[in-house]
Design an enzyme around this catalytic site. Sequence first.
Site, short mmCIF file in Angstrom:
data_model
loop_
_atom_site.label_atom_id
_atom_site.label_comp_id
_atom_site.label_asym_id
_atom_site.label_seq_id
_atom_site.Cartn_x
_atom_site.Cartn_y
_atom_site.Cartn_z
N ASN A 88 0.73 -1.14 -0.14
CA ASN A 88 -0.06 -0.06 -0.11
C ASN A 88 0.76 1.75 0.32
OD1 ASN A 88 -1.98 1.62 0.38
ND2 ASN A 88 -2.26 1.70 2.63
N LYS A 133 -0.27 4.53 -0.10
CA LYS A 133 -0.34 5.14 0.75
C LYS A 133 -0.39 6.68 -0.47
CE LYS A 133 -0.12 3.61 5.10
NZ LYS A 133 -0.03 3.39 6.59
N HIS A 192 -9.65 0.94 5.17
CA HIS A 192 -8.34 0.87 5.57
C HIS A 192 -8.12 2.64 7.17
CE1 HIS A 192 -4.31 3.32 6.40
NE2 HIS A 192 -4.17 1.72 5.70
N GLU A 207 -6.50 4.54 8.08
CA GLU A 207 -6.97 6.40 7.14
C GLU A 207 -7.73 6.63 7.39
OE1 GLU A 207 -2.84 5.82 5.70
OE2 GLU A 207 -2.32 4.88 7.51
N GLU A 219 -5.16 -4.60 10.72
CA GLU A 219 -3.84 -4.04 10.70
C GLU A 219 -4.53 -3.03 12.41
OE1 GLU A 219 -2.47 -2.79 6.68
OE2 GLU A 219 -4.13 -1.78 6.81
N GLY A 271 2.34 2.36 10.74
CA GLY A 271 3.60 3.49 10.35
C GLY A 271 3.96 3.93 11.53
N SER A 313 3.60 -2.04 10.68
CA SER A 313 5.07 -2.43 10.48
C SER A 313 4.87 -2.99 10.15
CB SER A 313 5.59 -1.96 12.48
OG SER A 313 4.77 -0.61 12.50
#
Length: 252
Positions: free
Chosen positions: A9, A11, A95, A97, A167, A173, A213
């Site tokens: 991904n 992003k 996701h 985010e 996730e 991240g 991560s």
Amino acid sequence: MRKKFIAGNWKMNTRGIDGELLAAAVVKGLAGDTRVTVAVCPPFPFLPRVAQIVAGTPVALGAQNCYPKDDGAFTGEVSPAMLVDVGCKYVIVGHSERRQIFKESDEYINAKVHAALKVGLQVILCIGETLDERKANKTEAVLDTQLTGSLAKITAKSLKNMVVAYEPVWAIGTGVNATPQQAQDAHAFVRNRVGQLCGVAAAQTLVIQYGGSVKPDNATILLSQPDVDGALVGGAALKAEDFLAIVRAGVG
Ligand code: PGA
């Protein structure tokens, strides 16, 4: 046996030329190996360029989002049919985010899942708890709510075209990955719950990726957990050698 699936991904990173070089390096490094399913998910503007690089190779193309309509007056949005048109096989939906920054609800995510499946895309559905939720022992309750909402009216047949990515938000991240046991426990819970929602047989063949991560140095142990069937990789997917090392970890 579920085939391992490693997806990158990207992003909101790269420019066209970087994306082309990154995709080309992944294709070259993979050297036609199909023991692991591999996909890259660049930003929307670079999908056609990356599509040309990966065409005819084992590297599949995915998008990071879609809008749950085919066409129409939805300024700034991209439909699942458009993603198919530019060569996408996959689309990431839900996701964290998008859930957090863009306030996407499970109901909206469910609409995207149905719209994407309808045009033949394979959906990577992301779920996961925040740190506060984990600390409050709400991980399973959160996963339950997200699965129940996002998978509403998904049949065992449709589930064949889906992947779930667990996730944990606190691991994305941050450099702090879930421990292999935390990942395994969550994945086993997800598989069991999906079994209740969509049928046990379908849940047994469902690929469940871990994301948060994932790096070359933790991929092997994470991917060796019985219910961890792959990885959704963010930061480490931006370096071809790191991404390829994670893919190799998936070969086992
Ligand atoms: P990360 O991101 O690997 O950079 O933690 C994973 C993701 O958000 O899919």
